[in-house]
Design an enzyme around this catalytic site. Sequence first.
Site, PDB file in Angstrom:
ATOM      1  CB  SER A 414      75.773  57.637 100.177  1.00  0.00           C
ATOM      2  OG  SER A 414      75.817  56.521 101.023  1.00  0.00           O
ATOM      3  N   PRO A 415      72.627  56.781 100.446  1.00  0.00           N
ATOM      4  CG  PRO A 415      71.638  54.692 100.698  1.00  0.00           C
ATOM      5  CD  PRO A 415      72.932  55.351 100.312  1.00  0.00           C
ATOM      6  CD  GLN A 492      69.584  52.194 102.782  1.00  0.00           C
ATOM      7  OE1 GLN A 492      69.199  53.046 103.584  1.00  0.00           O
ATOM      8  NE2 GLN A 492      70.872  51.909 102.595  1.00  0.00           N
ATOM      9  CE1 TYR A 573      68.835  52.640 112.166  1.00  0.00           C
ATOM     10  CE2 TYR A 573      70.038  52.457 110.099  1.00  0.00           C
ATOM     11  CZ  TYR A 573      69.607  53.213 111.167  1.00  0.00           C
ATOM     12  OH  TYR A 573      69.943  54.539 111.258  1.00  0.00           O
ATOM     13  NE  ARG A 621      74.961  51.564 102.549  1.00  0.00           N
ATOM     14  CZ  ARG A 621      75.309  52.856 102.635  1.00  0.00           C
ATOM     15  NH1 ARG A 621      75.173  53.523 103.753  1.00  0.00           N
ATOM     16  NH2 ARG A 621      75.769  53.482 101.574  1.00  0.00           N
ATOM     17  N   GLY A 718      78.192  60.768 100.052  1.00  0.00           N
ATOM     18  CA  GLY A 718      77.050  61.315 100.766  1.00  0.00           C
ATOM     19  C   GLY A 718      77.166  62.779 101.096  1.00  0.00           C
ATOM     20  NE  ARG A 719      78.460  62.928 107.368  1.00  0.00           N
ATOM     21  CZ  ARG A 719      78.925  62.849 108.601  1.00  0.00           C
ATOM     22  NH1 ARG A 719      79.965  63.582 108.962  1.00  0.00           N
ATOM     23  NH2 ARG A 719      78.376  62.027 109.480  1.00  0.00           N
TER      24      ARG A 719
END
Length: 794
Positions: A414-415, A492, A573, A621, A718-719
């Site tokens: 994941s970004p 991305q 964003y 996304r 991700g993490r």
Amino acid sequence: MRIAIIGGGPGGLYLAALLKQLDPAHEITVWERNAPDDTFGFGVVFSDETLGGIENADTVFSEAMTRRFARWTDIDIHYRGESHTVGGQGFAAMSRKELLHLLQERCRQLGVALHFSTPAPAVAELRAGYDLVVGADGVNSGVRTAHADAFRPSLDRRRSKYMWLGTDRVFEAFQFFVKETEWGVVQVHGYPYSDTGSTFIVEMHEDVWRRAGFDATEDAVFAPGDSDERAVARIRELFADELGGHRVFANNSRWLNFTTVRNERWHHGNLVLIGDAAHTAHFSIGSGTKLAMEDALALAACLHEHPDTPAALSAYESERRPVVESTQRAAQASLEWFENIGMYAGQEATQFCFNLLTRSRRITYDNLRTRDREFADRVDAAFAAAQGRDTRAPAMFQPVRIGALELKNRVVVSPMDMYSAVDGVPDDFHLVHLGSKAMGGAGLVMTEMVCVSPEGRITPGCTGLWTDEQLASWRRVVSFVHDRSTARIGLQLGHSGRKGSTRLMWEGMDEPLPDGNWQVVGPSPLPYGPGSPVPRALTRSDLDAVTGEFVAAARRGAEAGFDLLELHCAHGYLLSSFLSPLANRRTDEYGGPLHNRLRYPLEVFDAVREVWPAERPVTVRISATDWAPDGNTEHDAVEIARAFVAHGAAAIDVSTGQVTQDERPAYGRSYQTPFADRIRHEVAAGSGVAVIAVGAIASYDDVNSILLAGRADLCAVGRTHLYDPHWTLHAAADQDYRGPAASWPVQFEAGRRKPPTARTDAVRPRLSLLRADPAEESVHLRWKPLGEGLPVVG
């Protein structure tokens, strides 16, 4: 102590019995407004875990319960004319009436004062005369209502209608009857509770209920104990085949909407709530009786262990609340699944069954394989067949396409923003960060949000693609991924909008730069949160300029060699803030209704798609919910996804939130997956568009479970990849998979075997004279009452 208990249901009675055992000097009085034989409901289901606690706490009562149990291990799912059986689950149930009689008798043996058909005195009077007052008065608790200012309850009335019934058809196992009717899907939850009867719960979405005409008695007023006989008669007709000539019984049976009860506090002074008065969990994952009796056990123990009542009540709530909240998260997922069961009516039968069984996320693929290997093999085979492949590789290692781009497996890195660039230029840190994840086995590695302009950065440490120097550095990262791994790498692209000009994450997330480094912009002059700068509302010429920045960055990204471009329209964003009514209050053609709020993000998407190579996919996304009142919901997300798909998006990457600081996310394992699930079934089904699930997906078992249930096509992790850059390769090793979907770099092949430990090195002797014959072992126990009410193996 002098203890008053309001409510003579299982929770209140069990608490009284336990407290009296722990200290016979306690003076305990129970008030119940109904008669001792006024039992509403039919059967009660218990887990082995709860039964173990009951056995440890009161062997006399436990033995009396055990003699009356119906026990079985199977679940039968009836769907589209077929029956599918899954074993190894483990259930025990008994008549609610018998349970109450046993508890009443146990209380009398121990000297508890019981007052039936007697409303309790006023709570204020009881609190003045007793050391402890317990509100065990159920989902419609008068105690909770009278002291709402202290307990601060929230009541979530759900959208499905259900009715509790009984039948003299004695089921052999847990039954799910899923019936597709001209009005929509109707389902039955059924299970045996004795050698003479079964519980029969009918449930359907309220829209289906209305179309079927069950709302004819919506305004009828039923006296306590009376049933909606008109509805019951129709149910007998509707499920005549499933009942097989057996009768249906009503007992205070009328249509209900399940209400999830939560309270900010469970105790106030010497007043405490237990059971449904404090919390509820949907019947599809277990019984409220189970939770109430667990509450009673914990409260009795804490009162015994602590020197004073305030400390005991605090300990009780601290101990029980995490358990209950975990159960409620699972129950919420389960009830929402059944509310939306119509979405899955087109699924292949085996996948539908797996989807149903894993709906709460407590049961996973690995759980089912441990319990019923044969069923797990069927799930694997059905998934492989749906992909047009013979391979039996784990689902996560099945190849997948996003547009024309084929990925070796379904794992996406994941970004993740790293905030480690200087002037937007990625450096050796980014090469190592993304390169290590690519060599670690993932099918697709995504960059962090790469910003389209200096003013489009979140922090001074964000990467960008507005200069040729940045392009050259990104080309170096992309080349490494392509040369040293079989992964693909995606770009991305985004603009921070009103969330820009902030400190690095570890210096203070979302905190403005001390010198107000650059002017932030947005659709409207609304700050992200308290202390955030007020953005300048973008003008028509500003919008054109920002679109140009996206186009220029996309051209550079294509030149750098990225395999895929993802447009970041999530997390508050710039493009996300146009989509959300919480950030977009414009009155021109870019504000107001959703189709207007979509206009600018779609303009940017179209402009980027036009300059991006046609053979490479563009994905989006989105934040599928704002997690805040008056914000976007999952229904808006469906329309947002549908619009991007219509404009050519090859995949929808489904995240949530981060649009406002006032959000209240429902965190939990895989908590965002239901949003991906909805978009996959309502938008992407049959379109060739992939759906990516993301959010607290931390194990390969979760990834496989999501994919096999059809909730998403890929999983973004991700993490977990920060914890272990080689997580995908290690997942392959743990599942004994070797193949092209998890190819180790030749330099690392010597490490593909898990390092030995003292435990794995030990060579164990044979200690059994006769080896068990697997053919004689069965995971399928059916409830087949005999003369003594004992079950036999089917």
